[in-house]
Design an enzyme around this catalytic site. Structure first.
Site, PDB file in Angstrom:
ATOM      1  N   SER A  18       0.834  -1.201   0.000  1.00  7.57           N
ATOM      2  CA  SER A  18       0.000   0.000   0.000  1.00  7.57           C
ATOM      3  C   SER A  18       0.868   1.249   0.000  1.00  7.57           C
ATOM      4  CB  SER A  18      -0.885   0.011   1.253  1.00  7.57           C
ATOM      5  OG  SER A  18      -1.401   1.318   1.446  1.00  7.57           O
ATOM      6  N   HIS A  41      -1.327  -1.361  -4.068  1.00  6.81           N
ATOM      7  CA  HIS A  41      -2.604  -1.053  -3.418  1.00  6.81           C
ATOM      8  C   HIS A  41      -2.684   0.466  -3.217  1.00  6.81           C
ATOM      9  CE1 HIS A  41      -6.021  -2.096  -0.752  1.00  6.81           C
ATOM     10  NE2 HIS A  41      -5.585  -1.136   0.052  1.00  6.81           N
ATOM     11  N   ASP A  43      -4.885   3.523  -1.751  1.00  7.66           N
ATOM     12  CA  ASP A  43      -5.941   3.859  -0.797  1.00  7.66           C
ATOM     13  C   ASP A  43      -6.505   5.245  -1.075  1.00  7.66           C
ATOM     14  OD1 ASP A  43      -6.056   1.566   1.016  1.00  7.66           O
ATOM     15  OD2 ASP A  43      -4.014   2.124   1.583  1.00  7.66           O
ATOM     16  N   MET A  45      -9.109   7.987  -0.018  1.00  9.49           N
ATOM     17  CA  MET A  45      -9.936   8.365   1.146  1.00  9.49           C
ATOM     18  C   MET A  45     -10.478   9.769   0.943  1.00  9.49           C
ATOM     19  SD  MET A  45      -7.593   7.055   4.286  1.00  9.49           S
ATOM     20  CE  MET A  45      -6.576   5.573   4.170  1.00  9.49           C
ATOM     21  N   HIS A  74      -8.412   0.759  -3.624  1.00 11.64           N
ATOM     22  CA  HIS A  74      -9.290   0.565  -2.464  1.00 11.64           C
ATOM     23  C   HIS A  74      -9.954   1.899  -2.162  1.00 11.64           C
ATOM     24  CE1 HIS A  74      -9.494  -0.385   2.176  1.00 11.64           C
ATOM     25  NE2 HIS A  74     -10.688  -0.330   1.607  1.00 11.64           N
ATOM     26  N   MET A  76     -12.111   4.166  -0.084  1.00 12.59           N
ATOM     27  CA  MET A  76     -12.745   4.423   1.219  1.00 12.59           C
ATOM     28  C   MET A  76     -13.453   5.759   1.105  1.00 12.59           C
ATOM     29  SD  MET A  76      -9.602   2.979   3.447  1.00 12.59           S
ATOM     30  CE  MET A  76      -8.575   3.102   1.996  1.00 12.59           C
ATOM     31  N   MET A 145     -11.456  -6.179   6.041  1.00 14.22           N
ATOM     32  CA  MET A 145     -10.533  -5.252   6.710  1.00 14.22           C
ATOM     33  C   MET A 145     -10.102  -5.839   8.053  1.00 14.22           C
ATOM     34  SD  MET A 145      -9.902  -2.666   4.752  1.00 14.22           S
ATOM     35  CE  MET A 145      -8.983  -1.689   5.951  1.00 14.22           C
ATOM     36  N   ASP A 183      -6.370  -6.506   4.780  1.00 14.86           N
ATOM     37  CA  ASP A 183      -5.721  -5.190   4.707  1.00 14.86           C
ATOM     38  C   ASP A 183      -5.717  -4.568   6.094  1.00 14.86           C
ATOM     39  OD1 ASP A 183      -4.832  -2.648   4.015  1.00 14.86           O
ATOM     40  OD2 ASP A 183      -6.642  -2.112   2.887  1.00 14.86           O
TER      41      ASP A 183
HETATM   42  C1  DX5 Z   1      -6.082   1.457   5.906  1.00 18.88           C
HETATM   43  C2  DX5 Z   1      -5.690   1.165   4.486  1.00 18.88           C
HETATM   44  C3  DX5 Z   1      -4.575   0.202   4.395  1.00 18.88           C
HETATM   45  C4  DX5 Z   1      -3.276   0.677   4.997  1.00 18.88           C
HETATM   46  C5  DX5 Z   1      -2.520  -0.518   5.482  1.00 18.88           C
HETATM   47  O1  DX5 Z   1      -7.289   2.151   5.922  1.00 18.88           O
HETATM   48  O2  DX5 Z   1      -6.791   0.632   3.777  1.00 18.88           O
HETATM   49  O3  DX5 Z   1      -4.376  -0.192   3.040  1.00 18.88           O
HETATM   50  O4  DX5 Z   1      -2.470   1.369   4.080  1.00 18.88           O
HETATM   51  O5  DX5 Z   1      -1.367  -0.094   6.135  1.00 18.88           O
HETATM   52  P1  DX5 Z   1      -0.573  -1.019   7.153  1.00 18.88           P
HETATM   53  O6  DX5 Z   1      -0.112  -2.218   6.386  1.00 18.88           O
HETATM   54  O7  DX5 Z   1       0.542  -0.153   7.619  1.00 18.88           O
HETATM   55  O8  DX5 Z   1      -1.524  -1.391   8.249  1.00 18.88           O
HETATM   56 ZN    ZN Z   2      -6.399  -0.308   1.840  1.00 12.87          ZN
END
Ligand code: DX5
Ligand code: ZN
Length: 232
Positions: A18, A41, A43, A45, A74, A76, A145, A183
């Site tokens: 990620s 990956h 993210d 948000m 991903h 969010m 998750m 994740d």
């Molecule tokens: C959290 C994200 C993850 C995050 C994971 O909301 O969806 O993808 O980047 O990071 P680590 O591996 O550090 O927990």
């Molecule tokens: Zn994620």
């Protein structure tokens, strides 16, 4: 049993670093360090579905143009019904939205597939998995998750594992080839539990980008997971 990388159910393991844990000001160099990964990956948000803000389609488009591996997006975000297809259109290999945020998850999955992306659905730790059992054929991957979404570097929640196991058992019972992804808080020590419970696709942020050698970290995660996938 033959090794079928195509769907991962027979020992295929995917490691998706990620970029939330990468240096945003050096994204091109950071992406070059994870060429050994299966997917990157990404993210997204929106400061609404989760209390954090990252980036939107313009940034993801640049990552798409620069990454040595395909994109696992991903989302969010609120209102994925409106925004998710745009990420498939820019070329992401997979687009995962949250079940909690979607109005018409099955219709949205069909639109993502029609554009050419793998369709993914994610659930937060407190969301029941049983609601997905009848939707297994509509999705290419399901993300359970293992932390509350929003931030990297949190601790893995082992209490999510029974849910993952029930999903994995149900997928096997139905002969589904859906990928099961985890994740949050995935490290060389927590990955075994998730692999044991049936995950085949592993997101890791800090464990990869926080390592001295991200390539070696990917290899380490991959072999730790593979050792625990024998039962699946
Ligand atoms: C959290 C994200 C993850 C995050 C994971 O909301 O969806 O993808 O980047 O990071 P680590 O591996 O550090 O927990
Ligand atoms: Zn994620």
């Amino acid at each position: 049993m033959p090794h079928r990388d195509e769907n991962g159910r027979d020992g295929g393991v995917r490691i998706n670093p990620s970029i939330l844990a990468a240096d945003f000001a050096n994204m091109q160099a950071e992406l070059a360090r994870i060429a050994a990964a299966d997917f990157v990956h990404v993210d997204v948000m929106d400061n609404h579905f989760v209390p954090n803000l990252t980036f939107g389609p313009q940034m993801v488009e640049r990552v798409q143009a620069t990454s040595p591996v395909p994109l696992d997006v991903h989302l969010m975000i609120a209102d994925p019904d409106r925004w998710a297809p745009g990420y498939a259109e820019l070329g992401a290999a997979s687009v995962t939205f949250h079940l909690e945020a979607a109005t018409e998850p099955v219709a949205l999955a069909r639109r993502l597939r029609a554009i050419g992306a793998r369709a993914g659905v994610a659930i937060k730790p407190a969301t029941a998995v049983e609601g997905l059992f009848d939707l297994l054929d509509d999705f290419d991957q399901i993300l359970v998750m293992t932390v509350e979404p929003g931030f990297g570097g949190q601790s893995f929640m082992p209490e999510t594992m029974p849910k993952l196991r029930r999903l994995s058992d149900e997928a096997r019972r139905r002969g589904s080839s859906v990928w099961l992804q985890v994740d949050g808080g995935i490290t060389e020590s927590t990955i075994a539990q998730a692999a044991d419970a049936g995950a085949d696709t592993f997101v890791a942020g800090s464990a990869v980008f926080g390592a001295e050698d991200p390539g070696a970290a990917i290899t380490g995660l991959r072999s730790a997971a593979a050792q625990h996938r024998h039962a699946h």
